[in-house]
Motif scaffolding. Sequence first.
Motif, PDB file in Angstrom:
ATOM      1  N   ALA A 164       0.882  -1.171   0.000  1.00  0.00           N
ATOM      2  CA  ALA A 164       0.000   0.000   0.000  1.00  0.00           C
ATOM      3  C   ALA A 164       0.918   1.219   0.000  1.00  0.00           C
ATOM      4  O   ALA A 164       1.578   1.510   0.999  1.00  0.00           O
ATOM      5  CB  ALA A 164      -0.906  -0.001   1.220  1.00  0.00           C
ATOM      6  N   ILE A 165       0.953   1.921  -1.122  1.00  0.00           N
ATOM      7  CA  ILE A 165       1.962   2.952  -1.328  1.00  0.00           C
ATOM      8  C   ILE A 165       1.299   4.278  -1.683  1.00  0.00           C
ATOM      9  O   ILE A 165       0.309   4.315  -2.417  1.00  0.00           O
ATOM     10  CB  ILE A 165       2.937   2.522  -2.447  1.00  0.00           C
ATOM     11  N   ALA A 166       1.868   5.353  -1.133  1.00  0.00           N
ATOM     12  CA  ALA A 166       1.425   6.718  -1.431  1.00  0.00           C
ATOM     13  C   ALA A 166      -0.087   6.846  -1.214  1.00  0.00           C
ATOM     14  O   ALA A 166      -0.575   6.563  -0.125  1.00  0.00           O
ATOM     15  CB  ALA A 166       1.848   7.107  -2.845  1.00  0.00           C
ATOM     16  N   GLY A 167      -0.830   7.233  -2.260  1.00  0.00           N
ATOM     17  CA  GLY A 167      -2.275   7.370  -2.093  1.00  0.00           C
ATOM     18  C   GLY A 167      -2.953   6.080  -1.698  1.00  0.00           C
ATOM     19  O   GLY A 167      -3.991   6.086  -1.027  1.00  0.00           O
ATOM     20  N   GLY A 168      -2.370   4.941  -2.080  1.00  0.00           N
ATOM     21  CA  GLY A 168      -2.915   3.650  -1.671  1.00  0.00           C
ATOM     22  C   GLY A 168      -2.791   3.439  -0.177  1.00  0.00           C
ATOM     23  O   GLY A 168      -3.690   2.886   0.466  1.00  0.00           O
ATOM     24  N   GLY A 203       4.078   2.963   2.677  1.00  0.00           N
ATOM     25  CA  GLY A 203       4.845   4.193   2.740  1.00  0.00           C
ATOM     26  C   GLY A 203       4.303   5.250   1.812  1.00  0.00           C
ATOM     27  O   GLY A 203       3.385   5.012   1.016  1.00  0.00           O
ATOM     28  N   PHE A 204       4.912   6.414   1.933  1.00  0.00           N
ATOM     29  CA  PHE A 204       4.483   7.591   1.170  1.00  0.00           C
ATOM     30  C   PHE A 204       5.696   8.087   0.398  1.00  0.00           C
ATOM     31  O   PHE A 204       6.530   8.835   0.913  1.00  0.00           O
ATOM     32  CB  PHE A 204       3.925   8.644   2.126  1.00  0.00           C
ATOM     33  N   THR A 205       5.787   7.675  -0.851  1.00  0.00           N
ATOM     34  CA  THR A 205       6.990   7.895  -1.663  1.00  0.00           C
ATOM     35  C   THR A 205       6.929   9.172  -2.493  1.00  0.00           C
ATOM     36  O   THR A 205       7.801   9.399  -3.342  1.00  0.00           O
ATOM     37  CB  THR A 205       7.186   6.695  -2.603  1.00  0.00           C
ATOM     38  N   GLU A 206       5.931  10.003  -2.256  1.00  0.00           N
ATOM     39  CA  GLU A 206       5.695  11.157  -3.126  1.00  0.00           C
ATOM     40  C   GLU A 206       6.917  12.044  -3.313  1.00  0.00           C
ATOM     41  O   GLU A 206       7.236  12.481  -4.424  1.00  0.00           O
ATOM     42  CB  GLU A 206       4.515  11.994  -2.586  1.00  0.00           C
ATOM     43  N   VAL A 207       7.625  12.372  -2.211  1.00  0.00           N
ATOM     44  CA  VAL A 207       8.745  13.316  -2.326  1.00  0.00           C
ATOM     45  C   VAL A 207       9.869  12.757  -3.183  1.00  0.00           C
ATOM     46  O   VAL A 207      10.680  13.523  -3.724  1.00  0.00           O
ATOM     47  CB  VAL A 207       9.275  13.722  -0.932  1.00  0.00           C
ATOM     48  N   GLY A 224       9.134  13.920  -6.664  1.00  0.00           N
ATOM     49  CA  GLY A 224       8.909  15.345  -6.866  1.00  0.00           C
ATOM     50  C   GLY A 224       7.488  15.779  -6.576  1.00  0.00           C
ATOM     51  O   GLY A 224       7.078  16.891  -6.927  1.00  0.00           O
ATOM     52  N   PHE A 225       6.719  14.909  -5.931  1.00  0.00           N
ATOM     53  CA  PHE A 225       5.328  15.196  -5.620  1.00  0.00           C
ATOM     54  C   PHE A 225       5.208  15.496  -4.129  1.00  0.00           C
ATOM     55  O   PHE A 225       6.153  15.357  -3.362  1.00  0.00           O
ATOM     56  CB  PHE A 225       4.461  13.994  -6.014  1.00  0.00           C
ATOM     57  N   VAL A 226       4.049  15.921  -3.701  1.00  0.00           N
ATOM     58  CA  VAL A 226       3.823  16.270  -2.297  1.00  0.00           C
ATOM     59  C   VAL A 226       2.707  15.396  -1.733  1.00  0.00           C
ATOM     60  O   VAL A 226       1.629  15.315  -2.330  1.00  0.00           O
ATOM     61  CB  VAL A 226       3.440  17.766  -2.153  1.00  0.00           C
ATOM     62  N   PRO A 227       2.927  14.759  -0.586  1.00  0.00           N
ATOM     63  CA  PRO A 227       1.879  13.938   0.038  1.00  0.00           C
ATOM     64  C   PRO A 227       0.880  14.810   0.782  1.00  0.00           C
ATOM     65  O   PRO A 227       0.702  14.693   1.997  1.00  0.00           O
ATOM     66  CB  PRO A 227       2.675  13.041   0.992  1.00  0.00           C
ATOM     67  N   ALA A 228       0.226  15.679   0.058  1.00  0.00           N
ATOM     68  CA  ALA A 228      -0.597  16.719   0.682  1.00  0.00           C
ATOM     69  C   ALA A 228      -1.895  16.165   1.266  1.00  0.00           C
ATOM     70  O   ALA A 228      -2.166  16.321   2.460  1.00  0.00           O
ATOM     71  CB  ALA A 228      -0.895  17.819  -0.343  1.00  0.00           C
ATOM     72  N   ILE A 229      -2.688  15.514   0.440  1.00  0.00           N
ATOM     73  CA  ILE A 229      -3.998  15.033   0.900  1.00  0.00           C
ATOM     74  C   ILE A 229      -3.822  13.914   1.913  1.00  0.00           C
ATOM     75  O   ILE A 229      -4.431  13.933   2.991  1.00  0.00           O
ATOM     76  CB  ILE A 229      -4.851  14.572  -0.298  1.00  0.00           C
ATOM     77  N   VAL A 230      -2.971  12.936   1.608  1.00  0.00           N
ATOM     78  CA  VAL A 230      -2.774  11.832   2.537  1.00  0.00           C
ATOM     79  C   VAL A 230      -2.124  12.308   3.825  1.00  0.00           C
ATOM     80  O   VAL A 230      -2.312  11.707   4.893  1.00  0.00           O
ATOM     81  CB  VAL A 230      -1.944  10.697   1.908  1.00  0.00           C
ATOM     82  N   ALA A 265       4.980  11.287  11.402  1.00  0.00           N
ATOM     83  CA  ALA A 265       4.578  11.793  10.092  1.00  0.00           C
ATOM     84  C   ALA A 265       5.763  12.426   9.359  1.00  0.00           C
ATOM     85  O   ALA A 265       5.932  12.225   8.149  1.00  0.00           O
ATOM     86  CB  ALA A 265       3.451  12.805  10.240  1.00  0.00           C
ATOM     87  N   ARG A 266       6.587  13.176  10.073  1.00  0.00           N
ATOM     88  CA  ARG A 266       7.765  13.788   9.440  1.00  0.00           C
ATOM     89  C   ARG A 266       8.720  12.706   8.919  1.00  0.00           C
ATOM     90  O   ARG A 266       9.285  12.830   7.819  1.00  0.00           O
ATOM     91  CB  ARG A 266       8.493  14.700  10.426  1.00  0.00           C
ATOM     92  N   ASP A 267       8.915  11.665   9.691  1.00  0.00           N
ATOM     93  CA  ASP A 267       9.788  10.576   9.263  1.00  0.00           C
ATOM     94  C   ASP A 267       9.249   9.932   7.980  1.00  0.00           C
ATOM     95  O   ASP A 267       9.989   9.728   7.014  1.00  0.00           O
ATOM     96  CB  ASP A 267       9.889   9.544  10.390  1.00  0.00           C
ATOM     97  N   LEU A 268       7.963   9.635   7.958  1.00  0.00           N
ATOM     98  CA  LEU A 268       7.385   8.931   6.815  1.00  0.00           C
ATOM     99  C   LEU A 268       7.248   9.825   5.583  1.00  0.00           C
ATOM    100  O   LEU A 268       7.548   9.401   4.459  1.00  0.00           O
ATOM    101  CB  LEU A 268       6.021   8.363   7.198  1.00  0.00           C
ATOM    102  N   LEU A 269       6.797  11.051   5.784  1.00  0.00           N
ATOM    103  CA  LEU A 269       6.484  11.917   4.645  1.00  0.00           C
ATOM    104  C   LEU A 269       7.713  12.589   4.051  1.00  0.00           C
ATOM    105  O   LEU A 269       7.795  12.792   2.831  1.00  0.00           O
ATOM    106  CB  LEU A 269       5.464  12.980   5.061  1.00  0.00           C
ATOM    107  N   LEU A 270       8.680  12.955   4.891  1.00  0.00           N
ATOM    108  CA  LEU A 270       9.859  13.665   4.382  1.00  0.00           C
ATOM    109  C   LEU A 270      10.907  12.714   3.802  1.00  0.00           C
ATOM    110  O   LEU A 270      11.613  13.077   2.861  1.00  0.00           O
ATOM    111  CB  LEU A 270      10.491  14.508   5.492  1.00  0.00           C
ATOM    112  N   ARG A 271      10.993  11.527   4.342  1.00  0.00           N
ATOM    113  CA  ARG A 271      11.970  10.573   3.821  1.00  0.00           C
ATOM    114  C   ARG A 271      11.416   9.778   2.640  1.00  0.00           C
ATOM    115  O   ARG A 271      12.167   9.288   1.798  1.00  0.00           O
ATOM    116  CB  ARG A 271      12.416   9.617   4.922  1.00  0.00           C
ATOM    117  N   GLY A 272      10.110   9.608   2.597  1.00  0.00           N
ATOM    118  CA  GLY A 272       9.501   8.877   1.489  1.00  0.00           C
ATOM    119  C   GLY A 272       9.907   7.419   1.414  1.00  0.00           C
ATOM    120  O   GLY A 272       9.903   6.815   0.342  1.00  0.00           O
TER     121      GLY A 272
END
Length: 263
Positions: free
Chosen positions: A109-113, A132-136, A139-145, A158-165
């Motif tokens: 289950a990745i990014a929006g998934g 995980g949230f691989t958006e960054v 070059g994308f932003v995990p904004a909605i999720v 959240a910072r660990d998951l979203l900023l490191r991707g």
Amino acid sequence: MQELVRVHVQEPVATLVLNRPEKRNALSSALVMALSEALAALAKEPSVRVVVLTGAGKVFSAGADLAELERLQQATVEENLADSEQLAGLLRQLAYYPKPVIAKLNGHAIAGGCGLAIACDFAIAAAGSKLGFTEVRLGFVPAIVGVFVLRRVGETVARDLLLRGRLIEAEEAVRLGLIHQVVPTEALAQTVDALAQELARETSPSALALTRRLLADLPGMGFDAALAYATRVNALARGTSDFRAGIRAFLAKQDPPWRTAAS
């Protein structure tokens, strides 16, 4: 024409299957719309008490359909906003859904998934799944999720998951509080079904709906506003038919009507 969301109803549980296995169940605009419509239809079915969400094939969902996003690079700001609002609307629909929803993570289950999974009440993953949230990293932003990640795990995680991707194993996702449980693949169906049957049999439909709304609304409120809101919900719950039936059944040492209906 391919059915993007398969619906299986075995009362009191309905299962929705994301059905783009050849695209790793990527969240195209059409799939998001089909899932939203299926959820809306099931919300009106009183015999359906619990909804299970899973994916066809070996992946729950790989997130946004990148080919579709590439085409949207030529679209206007307004068109991109409309597309973003569609996904946000689906996740909001899940947050305020009147019935409990269980994400049955049959694979990654990745990014929006992953955002879709944590928008559900419960998320149970098969061992070996990665999240995980691989958006960054694209070059994308995990904004909605990100809205749902913050509410689920707090700012530090959240910072660990979203900023490191980075992608994490399901076991780490449980330790971080992102999902609820990881089980062997062969035990996934039985584990999810046991939880679904418990929710359907042991809980009041109206109490669940009010509690889900409470959980959706409270995090954004200040202390006094939250307490006042909770007090109103408390008073409202006392006037429901489920509450009256539940109290009568308890005092008479009988099963409440929802337990009888689910038997």
